[in-house]
Design an enzyme around this catalytic site. Structure first.
Site, PDB file in Angstrom:
ATOM      1  N   ARG A 176       0.818  -1.216   0.000  1.00 46.61           N
ATOM      2  CA  ARG A 176       0.000   0.000   0.000  1.00 46.61           C
ATOM      3  C   ARG A 176       0.852   1.268   0.000  1.00 46.61           C
ATOM      4  O   ARG A 176       0.582   2.194  -0.767  1.00 46.61           O
ATOM      5  CB  ARG A 176      -0.954   0.012   1.196  1.00 46.61           C
ATOM      6  CG  ARG A 176      -2.047  -1.052   1.098  1.00 46.61           C
ATOM      7  CD  ARG A 176      -2.929  -1.060   2.315  1.00 46.61           C
ATOM      8  NE  ARG A 176      -2.119  -1.317   3.505  1.00 46.61           N
ATOM      9  CZ  ARG A 176      -2.453  -0.948   4.735  1.00 46.61           C
ATOM     10  NH1 ARG A 176      -3.565  -0.291   4.969  1.00 46.61           N
ATOM     11  NH2 ARG A 176      -1.683  -1.235   5.750  1.00 46.61           N
TER      12      ARG A 176
ATOM     13  N   ASN B   3      -6.112  -2.749   2.143  1.00 42.38           N
ATOM     14  CA  ASN B   3      -6.093  -4.193   2.318  1.00 42.38           C
ATOM     15  C   ASN B   3      -7.525  -4.690   2.451  1.00 42.38           C
ATOM     16  O   ASN B   3      -8.376  -4.014   3.038  1.00 42.38           O
ATOM     17  CB  ASN B   3      -5.331  -4.584   3.587  1.00 42.38           C
ATOM     18  CG  ASN B   3      -3.832  -4.442   3.444  1.00 42.38           C
ATOM     19  OD1 ASN B   3      -3.296  -4.406   2.338  1.00 42.38           O
ATOM     20  ND2 ASN B   3      -3.141  -4.360   4.571  1.00 42.38           N
TER      21      ASN B   3
END
Length: 88
Positions: A18, A36
């Site tokens: 990320r 996520n």
């Protein structure tokens, strides 16, 4: 403007996917977000110029050094005018 939503499978959580995605997207001038998912995948939205969004979709297949991507699902969506990229 173009918008793509991607679902990335494989070893993609716990490898800075990320944060690296945020840095790559910001550097490319792409807005959107990444997060996520509970099932172990990563979901991201890329929005911006066609070439930049395509670069991010291609990057999703590689991810950061520790990632091992096995699949990327790509969905075309209507742009919303996102200008910044965020980690959710």
């Amino acid at each position: 403007m173009e918008r793509r939503r991607v679902l990335v499978s494989g070893r993609v959580q716990g490898v800075y996917y990320r944060d690296t995605c945020r840095r790559v997207a910001t550097g490319a001038g792409v807005g959107g977000w990444v997060r996520n998912l509970a099932d172990g995948r990563v979901e991201a939205v890329f929005e911006g110029p066609v070439e930049a969004v395509e670069r991010l979709v291609a990057w999703a297949w590689d991810g950061p050094a520790g990632a091992s991507v096995t699949a990327v699902e790509v969905y075309e969506e209507t742009p919303e005018g996102l200008a910044v990229f965020a980690v959710r």
